[in-house]
Write a protein that holds these residues in place. Sequence first.
Motif, short mmCIF file in Angstrom:
data_model
loop_
_atom_site.label_atom_id
_atom_site.label_comp_id
_atom_site.label_asym_id
_atom_site.label_seq_id
_atom_site.Cartn_x
_atom_site.Cartn_y
_atom_site.Cartn_z
N THR A 164 0.86 -1.18 0.00
CA THR A 164 0.00 0.00 0.00
C THR A 164 0.89 1.23 0.00
OG1 THR A 164 -0.06 0.09 2.40
CG2 THR A 164 -1.81 -1.18 1.30
N ARG A 176 1.57 5.31 -1.87
CA ARG A 176 1.77 5.89 -3.19
C ARG A 176 3.22 5.80 -3.61
NH1 ARG A 176 -0.87 11.63 -2.13
NH2 ARG A 176 0.64 11.42 -0.49
N THR A 214 -1.06 -3.75 -11.51
CA THR A 214 -1.61 -2.97 -10.41
C THR A 214 -2.87 -3.64 -9.90
OG1 THR A 214 -2.85 -1.57 -11.96
CG2 THR A 214 -0.68 -0.79 -11.29
N TRP A 269 -5.14 -1.93 -7.86
CA TRP A 269 -6.21 -0.98 -7.56
C TRP A 269 -6.40 0.04 -8.66
CZ3 TRP A 269 -6.03 3.84 -4.18
CH2 TRP A 269 -7.33 4.21 -3.80
N LYS A 270 -5.42 0.87 -8.91
CA LYS A 270 -5.55 1.92 -9.93
C LYS A 270 -4.38 1.83 -10.91
CE LYS A 270 -7.99 5.34 -7.16
NZ LYS A 270 -8.02 6.72 -6.73
N ASP A 271 -4.69 2.19 -12.16
CA ASP A 271 -3.65 2.22 -13.18
C ASP A 271 -2.68 3.37 -12.89
OD1 ASP A 271 -4.69 0.09 -14.58
OD2 ASP A 271 -5.96 1.36 -15.86
N PRO A 272 -1.44 3.25 -13.37
CA PRO A 272 -0.47 4.33 -13.16
C PRO A 272 -0.92 5.61 -13.85
CG PRO A 272 0.60 2.37 -14.06
CD PRO A 272 -0.86 2.12 -14.09
N LEU A 273 -0.55 6.75 -13.28
CA LEU A 273 -0.78 8.04 -13.91
C LEU A 273 0.47 8.38 -14.70
CD1 LEU A 273 -2.36 10.13 -11.01
CD2 LEU A 273 -3.49 9.33 -13.07
N LEU A 291 -2.41 -1.63 -3.24
CA LEU A 291 -3.45 -0.61 -3.13
C LEU A 291 -2.95 0.80 -3.40
CD1 LEU A 291 -5.33 -1.96 0.00
CD2 LEU A 291 -5.94 -2.22 -2.40
N ARG A 336 -0.89 3.85 -5.79
CA ARG A 336 -0.94 4.31 -7.17
C ARG A 336 0.41 4.88 -7.54
NH1 ARG A 336 -5.54 7.97 -10.01
NH2 ARG A 336 -5.61 6.48 -11.71
N LYS A 360 2.62 7.38 -9.89
CA LYS A 360 2.57 8.58 -10.71
C LYS A 360 3.96 8.77 -11.32
CE LYS A 360 1.65 13.51 -10.61
NZ LYS A 360 1.28 14.67 -9.78
#
Length: 192
Positions: free
Chosen positions: A122, A124, A142, A144-148, A170, A172, A174
């Motif tokens: 977990t 960022r 990933t 939970w969320k796709d990379p920015l 969990l 993300r 960036k």
Amino acid sequence: MTSLPQDPPSAISEDDRETAVQRLQGAYTEGHISHEEMVERLHQALTAKTHSELATALASLPEQNAGTTSTIAAVSGRIQRRGAWRVPRILRVESALGRVHLDLSRAVIEHPVVDIELRLGTGRASITVPRDAIVDVEGLRTGWKDPLYKTRRRSRPRGPRIRISGTMGLGRLKIRHARLSRADIAIATREP
């Protein structure tokens, strides 16, 4: 009896070729091969079409320096690298609960390809890459969320290739490209 069709030999990528050239140049610099042998093997590496042909060019070379792989690990807390730090060929980053921030904008990158392997639970993660870097996140899974990440538009990619792989739970990721510094802007806007 019918024989099974064989898979065609896999073609080598430019990254594979660049890595081979670096290994040959390093072996020459360290005195493992003569100048003539380096020239002959470089020709083999640059004209190789398959992995087996490339392996022939690298045969009997010493193993790659163990210093080309490094691991940064923490159970919790923050993992941070910034400033003028030396980036290994393979960087493994492992964190169960903390944040990760890697700034490669002023780092010393000696390899045309850098692999960053993330193993994050977990929290960022952010990675700042050089302005001219080419980023590949195809190997990252990933939960939970796709990379920015927004791909840069440029006419000629000249920087290192940064390949990011591994797993994120969990958190993300960036990714951003470094901005121009004031000194870079001043140089770019000077008239000839």
